[in-house]
Design an enzyme around this catalytic site. Structure first.
Site, PDB file in Angstrom:
ATOM      1  N   CYS A 126      53.403 104.305 -27.074  1.00  8.52           N
ATOM      2  CA  CYS A 126      54.478 104.092 -26.161  1.00  8.52           C
ATOM      3  C   CYS A 126      54.712 105.192 -25.242  1.00  8.52           C
ATOM      4  O   CYS A 126      55.365 105.947 -25.548  1.00  8.52           O
ATOM      5  CB  CYS A 126      55.918 104.063 -26.965  1.00  8.52           C
ATOM      6  SG  CYS A 126      55.935 102.765 -28.332  1.00  8.52           S
ATOM      7  N   ALA A 128      53.973 105.933 -21.859  1.00  5.03           N
ATOM      8  CA  ALA A 128      54.497 106.169 -20.238  1.00  5.03           C
ATOM      9  C   ALA A 128      56.068 107.207 -20.519  1.00  5.03           C
ATOM     10  O   ALA A 128      56.595 106.804 -21.482  1.00  5.03           O
ATOM     11  CB  ALA A 128      54.952 105.112 -19.571  1.00  5.03           C
ATOM     12  N   GLY A 130      53.795 110.016 -19.674  1.00  6.05           N
ATOM     13  CA  GLY A 130      52.648 110.680 -20.092  1.00  6.05           C
ATOM     14  C   GLY A 130      53.019 112.091 -20.533  1.00  6.05           C
ATOM     15  O   GLY A 130      52.134 112.813 -20.695  1.00  6.05           O
ATOM     16  N   CYS A 247      64.263 110.291 -29.425  1.00  6.00           N
ATOM     17  CA  CYS A 247      65.147 110.986 -28.909  1.00  6.00           C
ATOM     18  C   CYS A 247      66.638 110.921 -29.344  1.00  6.00           C
ATOM     19  O   CYS A 247      67.451 110.677 -28.298  1.00  6.00           O
ATOM     20  CB  CYS A 247      64.875 111.028 -27.330  1.00  6.00           C
ATOM     21  SG  CYS A 247      65.089 109.628 -26.645  1.00  6.00           S
TER      22      CYS A 247
END
Length: 507
Positions: A126, A128, A130, A247
């Site tokens: 997952c 992006a 980057g 997160c």
């Protein structure tokens, strides 16, 4: 910031009153700003940031707001800034000299440095935009291959852009759902799953995350996370490492999912060596035992809380797939070095417009020593270079995945000309700078170039393809036709803003 009442109640019960009050106070403060430096393009010397020149004996000093860079303790490349820069208007940002990344998430580096010592094939599932992909690509052992995937198409283009700017060639970018990787059993040595989550750790940076949070959304997230892990698990080699991160703070998406991975797949949690002064928090689950008799508190997990560490909320656990699990490693049947050819509408192979002369020109643009282990190939109108040792792996991925980019695009044929690719300008290792005339540009010229505007070069600049540099860092190519230079910067990457801020703060 008005936090949801149910979030307050749950988190207070998780942390206790004193710790929750400290967390709530921290969430009202401004978040720290942190970046990771690209040491292939920059270097630190005696506490000063310097541009890495092609001639190592020569350096051009950079200053950063007359302040010092404070290292992120758990990252060899991460640094805190005293204040936010105007990143959009910093040419060195667009040149891939650094990446703006949240400090806590740089902890992924510790897993790679402590447990990955040989070349590997790694998947960032997952990926992006980057941040973790560029970071992983920097710290993986030399000779490794990184596959960076993003399921949302437009975000996969952003991912490819950021990895191209970072400039390391051993990368493939894909645009696939996790379930699509089922056709590649036991393919990856390391898989990073930074799974979509409820985003509690980003509350002070993203007001939308606060608005969208709910217990119902948390439930949706932990179920989605398990589905992602179940989909990708067969693609991990026996003995391979899964890095699970979010997160968010809650144990439903964190500890409980790690426990589920252990119970469902027999995964072995890995202990990371961490320093006490990093103030990382361990397992928050109550002392309950699973079906194997192991206590939850025995499972090593790593929480970052903004009232304890200088960063945002982050959670990580590393687990190893059992060696005894049946090995369904994909057996390659592809000839080394061959690539698939696109078919035309009638089913025939699309003829390549690349000639031997074009290939010879492209070879002359490459650093001979660095490119010796890479395979130069042509497809349609493009010439690309990719690590030869992973040619079979790329062929396997092309059969089952949507490939956005692979390796470095060296050039594209238009008419009779071979136009150098922007990816080549960004590749600090593969680019042979002596093959091109170079023109050092001013800050104003650099911004104009990054806006895709026409550039006027000095009277001494030769005709033809010219590599523009800013502080000796390549920005990209132009084609000088005398009275002006045609701007070859990618149209979709251009700075869209037509104004400059009153105060510009750059690296």
């Amino acid at each position: 910031m008005n936090l949801p009442a149910s979030f307050i109640d749950y988190t207070r019960s998780l942390l206790g009153d004193e710790e929750y009050d400290k967390l709530a106070a921290a969430l009202q403060q401004e978040p720290p700003v942190s970046i990771r430096l690209n040491f292939n393009k920059l270097r630190m010397e005696s506490g000063e940031l310097r541009v890495a020149m092609q001639d190592n004996a020569v350096h051009s000093q950079l200053s950063i707001l007359n302040s010092q860079l404070l290292p992120v303790p758990w990252s060899s490349e991460g640094f805190y800034l005293d204040e936010r820069l105007t990143f959009t208007f910093d040419p060195l940002f667009h040149a891939g000299c650094y990446y703006v990344q949240e400090a806590s998430s740089m902890f992924v580096e510790q897993v790679l440095r402590q447990y990955v010592t040989e070349p590997v094939v790694m998947l960032d599932l997952c990926a992006a935009p980057g941040g973790k992909s560029t970071h992983a690509r920097s710290v993986l052992p030399e000779g490794s291959l990184l596959v960076a995937n993003e399921v949302i198409r437009n975000r996969s283009q952003i991912l490819a852009e950021n990895l191209t700017k970072w400039g390391q060639p051993d990368v493939v970018v894909t645009n696939n759902d996790p379930a699509d990787f089922s056709s590649l059993p036991s393919f990856f040595d390391v898989i990073l799953t930074d799974v979509p989550c409820s985003g509690e750790g980003m509350f002070r940076k993203d007001p939308v995350a606060v608005e969208e949070w709910s217990p119902e959304n948390v439930a949706i997230c932990w179920q989605r996370q398990r589905r992602i892990i179940a989909d990708i698990w067969p693609s991990l080699k026996p003995g391979g490492i899964l890095i699970y991160s979010t997160c968010t703070y809650n144990t439903k998406e964190d500890e409980e999912n790690v426990r589920w991975i252990q119970q469902e797949f027999g995964a072995e949690p890995l202990v990371l060596e961490v320093r006490k002064d990093w103030n990382i928090t361990g397992n928050l689950l109550r002392d309950e035992s699973d079906s194997s008799g192991h206590s939850a508190l025995e499972t090593p997990v790593y929480h970052f809380f903004p009232h304890k560490t200088k960063g945002e909320g982050f959670f990580l656990a590393a687990l190893r797939k059992p060696e005894t699990e049946e090995d369904n490693t994909l057996v390659f049947s592809f000839a080394k070095g061959k690539t698939s050819k696109k078919k035309d509408k009638k089913g025939g192979a699309t003829p390549s417009l690349v000639t031997k002369e074009h290939l010879n020109i492209a070879k002359n643009w490459l650093n001979e020593e660095e490119s010796a282990s890479y395979l130069l190939s042509a497809e349609g109108t493009t010439i690309q270079i990719f690590p030869q040792r992973y040619a079979d792996e790329l062929a396997a991925m092309k059969q089952s995945l949507r490939i956005v980019s692979a390796g470095v695009g060296v050039g594209e044929v238009k008419g009779k000309d071979l136009i150098p690719g922007h990816a080549l300008a960004m590749s600090s290792a593969l680019l042979r700078r002596e093959a091109f005339a170079t023109e050092e540009v001013t800050y104003e010229q650099a911004i104009a170039y990054l806006r895709k505007e026409a550039i006027t070069l000095s009277a001494t600049a030769p005709r033809g393809y010219v590599l523009l540099t800013y502080r000796n860092i390549p920005l990209g190519f132009v084609k000088n036709i005398g009275n002006r230079a045609n701007n070859l910067y990618p149209q979709e990457w251009r700075i869209r803003s037509g104004y400059l801020p009153d105060e510009i703060k750059t690296l």
